[in-house]
Motif scaffolding. Structure first.
Motif, mmCIF file in Angstrom:
data_model
loop_
_atom_site.group_PDB
_atom_site.id
_atom_site.type_symbol
_atom_site.label_atom_id
_atom_site.label_comp_id
_atom_site.label_asym_id
_atom_site.label_seq_id
_atom_site.Cartn_x
_atom_site.Cartn_y
_atom_site.Cartn_z
ATOM 1 N N GLY A 218 -2.626 20.191 20.915
ATOM 2 C CA GLY A 218 -2.266 19.889 19.536
ATOM 3 C C GLY A 218 -3.203 20.521 18.530
ATOM 4 O O GLY A 218 -2.811 20.764 17.377
ATOM 5 N N LYS A 219 -4.408 20.790 18.945
ATOM 6 C CA LYS A 219 -5.387 21.413 18.056
ATOM 7 C C LYS A 219 -4.949 22.808 17.619
ATOM 8 O O LYS A 219 -5.300 23.283 16.536
ATOM 9 C CB LYS A 219 -6.752 21.499 18.755
ATOM 10 C CG LYS A 219 -7.882 21.962 17.857
ATOM 11 C CD LYS A 219 -9.187 22.154 18.642
ATOM 12 C CE LYS A 219 -9.731 20.850 19.133
ATOM 13 N NZ LYS A 219 -11.030 20.987 19.832
ATOM 14 N N ASN A 220 -4.144 23.466 18.455
ATOM 15 C CA ASN A 220 -3.651 24.805 18.123
ATOM 16 C C ASN A 220 -2.643 24.791 16.982
ATOM 17 O O ASN A 220 -2.370 25.814 16.365
ATOM 18 C CB ASN A 220 -3.012 25.461 19.351
ATOM 19 C CG ASN A 220 -4.008 25.720 20.456
ATOM 20 O OD1 ASN A 220 -4.046 24.991 21.441
ATOM 21 N ND2 ASN A 220 -4.826 26.741 20.306
ATOM 22 N N SER A 221 -2.067 23.611 16.704
ATOM 23 C CA SER A 221 -1.091 23.489 15.614
ATOM 24 C C SER A 221 -1.287 22.134 14.930
ATOM 25 O O SER A 221 -0.560 21.169 15.203
ATOM 26 C CB SER A 221 0.339 23.605 16.163
ATOM 27 O OG SER A 221 1.274 23.596 15.103
ATOM 28 N N PRO A 222 -2.284 22.028 14.040
ATOM 29 C CA PRO A 222 -2.624 20.751 13.398
ATOM 30 C C PRO A 222 -1.424 20.097 12.706
ATOM 31 O O PRO A 222 -0.657 20.756 12.018
ATOM 32 C CB PRO A 222 -3.690 21.152 12.373
ATOM 33 C CG PRO A 222 -4.289 22.408 12.914
ATOM 34 C CD PRO A 222 -3.150 23.124 13.588
ATOM 35 N N GLY A 223 -1.288 18.784 12.927
ATOM 36 C CA GLY A 223 -0.217 18.029 12.282
ATOM 37 C C GLY A 223 1.106 18.048 13.024
ATOM 38 O O GLY A 223 2.024 17.292 12.697
ATOM 39 N N LEU A 224 1.227 18.906 14.037
ATOM 40 C CA LEU A 224 2.493 19.000 14.770
ATOM 41 C C LEU A 224 2.786 17.700 15.515
ATOM 42 O O LEU A 224 3.902 17.176 15.461
ATOM 43 C CB LEU A 224 2.442 20.165 15.764
ATOM 44 C CG LEU A 224 3.702 20.363 16.610
ATOM 45 C CD1 LEU A 224 4.829 20.935 15.773
ATOM 46 C CD2 LEU A 224 3.417 21.275 17.813
ATOM 47 N N ILE A 225 1.779 17.193 16.205
ATOM 48 C CA ILE A 225 1.935 15.953 16.969
ATOM 49 C C ILE A 225 1.229 14.849 16.187
ATOM 50 O O ILE A 225 0.002 14.750 16.174
ATOM 51 C CB ILE A 225 1.328 16.070 18.377
ATOM 52 C CG1 ILE A 225 1.861 17.315 19.090
ATOM 53 C CG2 ILE A 225 1.617 14.813 19.174
ATOM 54 C CD1 ILE A 225 3.353 17.338 19.297
ATOM 55 N N SER A 226 1.998 14.031 15.523
ATOM 56 C CA SER A 226 1.428 12.993 14.663
ATOM 57 C C SER A 226 2.311 11.762 14.674
ATOM 58 O O SER A 226 3.478 11.809 15.082
ATOM 59 C CB SER A 226 1.259 13.516 13.233
ATOM 60 O OG SER A 226 2.487 14.010 12.723
ATOM 61 N N ASP A 227 1.752 10.652 14.209
ATOM 62 C CA ASP A 227 2.463 9.376 14.189
ATOM 63 C C ASP A 227 2.446 8.787 12.793
ATOM 64 O O ASP A 227 1.439 8.906 12.066
ATOM 65 C CB ASP A 227 1.817 8.392 15.168
ATOM 66 C CG ASP A 227 1.858 8.886 16.599
ATOM 67 O OD1 ASP A 227 2.960 9.152 17.092
ATOM 68 O OD2 ASP A 227 0.776 9.021 17.219
ATOM 69 N N ILE A 228 3.534 8.119 12.435
ATOM 70 C CA ILE A 228 3.662 7.537 11.102
ATOM 71 C C ILE A 228 4.288 6.140 11.184
ATOM 72 O O ILE A 228 4.971 5.819 12.145
ATOM 73 C CB ILE A 228 4.524 8.423 10.169
ATOM 74 C CG1 ILE A 228 5.851 8.795 10.828
ATOM 75 C CG2 ILE A 228 3.765 9.673 9.760
ATOM 76 C CD1 ILE A 228 6.735 9.733 10.012
ATOM 77 N N VAL A 229 4.023 5.328 10.178
ATOM 78 C CA VAL A 229 4.611 3.986 10.083
ATOM 79 C C VAL A 229 5.863 4.084 9.211
ATOM 80 O O VAL A 229 5.801 4.545 8.074
ATOM 81 C CB VAL A 229 3.618 2.982 9.477
ATOM 82 C CG1 VAL A 229 4.282 1.611 9.307
ATOM 83 C CG2 VAL A 229 2.373 2.870 10.358
ATOM 84 N N VAL A 230 6.984 3.631 9.766
ATOM 85 C CA VAL A 230 8.288 3.804 9.120
ATOM 86 C C VAL A 230 9.037 2.479 9.043
ATOM 87 O O VAL A 230 8.941 1.646 9.953
ATOM 88 C CB VAL A 230 9.143 4.813 9.924
ATOM 89 C CG1 VAL A 230 10.493 5.036 9.257
ATOM 90 C CG2 VAL A 230 8.409 6.135 10.090
ATOM 91 N N ALA A 231 9.774 2.289 7.957
ATOM 92 C CA ALA A 231 10.695 1.150 7.841
ATOM 93 C C ALA A 231 11.939 1.607 7.111
ATOM 94 O O ALA A 231 11.930 2.613 6.393
ATOM 95 C CB ALA A 231 10.037 -0.012 7.106
#
Length: 333
Positions: A218-231
């Protein structure tokens, strides 16, 4: 005698009347919201056994959620598909989703939702593992690659291939859960697997001496693999205070973890189904964000750039039915 009886009767009547009056007064206060204690709202949050959910487990354990007027009830799911279905069908109020999952659900299911917290992004916590004879992404051409379809592993593989002008059609895909993908490398069934921590560490511990290595992370493409709080958008319309309450809980719980690392690690390890000793190596591959750090990522344009790239990859792979307006999803200013 009659006067005495009359006096006693009057006294009893007055006591009963006073009691009724007090009871009515208290009932009115409760009805009008006077001195009655307001119930704490319970918010069901869908999670998986992943350390990125750590601050919510800490909030539950330490009562940080109730300090901000809500009661968080984490609901555990083992598979992405089960959690996504529960969120879509309103079995839970809030879900901690991968960014790409959120974008895809918006496109394919037309869900009206808001992402309010950028939880974390993976650096070395998601990776493509390969044997020593595979030293570059180009070497993957024609090779069997084990990974979980539709999950972060697939997105990471797509990104790595796209940088070399390749697609999933250039490799032989072997679909299986992330845990099994790691095991398939240990057993020698495949030469390449895409998985995440702690399975990465498990493979390297057993096969690094044989030349198994990190080919792409994931370090090769920052932000590609990320998690968010959704409703769902409707949830925030019906509960206008919930957005700021959830943010405040996340920030305080994350800070508590940073200030009390050993205790926090014990709580998070328990929620993740691993030991506290395994946690540091996983955390070293992750970056968590509080509201201030998140705001910087938004204002710099990094978050939008990463989300645009995620959407582009999924459209090219055909996993999204249509392009969506990302500004309608992200509410993180």
């Amino acid at each position: 005698m009659k006067l005495r009886i009359l006096a006693i009767s009057m006294a009893i009547f007055m006591l009963i009347a006073a009691g009724c009056s007090n009871s009515s007064s208290e009932g009115a206060k409760e009805k009008d919201g006077g001195d009655a204690k307001k119930d704490t709202q319970t918010i069901k949050v869908a999670v998986q056994p992943w350390v990125g959910n750590g601050p919510f487990w800490i909030a539950e354990e330490k009562g940080i959620d109730e300090k901000h007027g809500i009661k968080i009830e984490t609901v555990l799911f083992e598979q992405d598909s089960d959690m996504n279905a529960a969120f879509a069908s309103d079995k839970v109020d809030v879900a901690n989703l991968a960014t790409h999952t959120t974008v895809r659900m918006k496109a394919n299911q037309d869900l009206e939702m808001k992402a309010i917290i950028f939880m974390d992004e993976s650096h070395d916590a998601d990776a493509i593992l390969a044997t020593k004879d595979i030293q570059s992404v180009k070497d993957l051409k024609g090779q069997k690659v084990a990974f979980e379809e539709g999950a972060t592993s697939e997105l990471l593989l797509q990104q790595a291939l796209s940088e070399e002008g390749m697609t999933l059609e250039d490799v032989e895909t072997v679909f299986m859960p992330a845990a099994q993908a790691g095991l398939s490398m240990i057993s020698g069934d495949v030469k390449t697997a895409v998985t995440y921590a702690p399975y990465i560490n498990e493979v390297l511990d057993k096969k690094e001496d044989d030349g198994v290595h990190l080919l792409y992370t994931g370090k090769n493409s920052p932000g590609l693999i990320s998690d968010i709080v959704v409703a769902k958008t409707k949830f925030f319309e019906d509960n206008p205070e919930a957005k700021e309450q959830l943010r405040a809980v996340w920030d305080e719980a994350l800070q508590y973890w940073r200030d009390n690392e050993e205790e926090g690690n014990e709580i998070v390890a328990k929620g993740s189904g691993i030991t506290a000793d395994e946690l540091p190596s996983i955390l070293s591959g992750l970056k968590f964000y509080n509201s201030e750090e998140q705001a910087e990522k938004v204002s710099s344009g990094e978050l939008k750039k990463a989300a645009d790239n995620i959407q582009k990859l999924m459209l090219e792979a055909g996993s999204m039915k249509k392009e969506v307006n990302l500004d309608e999803i992200f509410d993180m200013e």
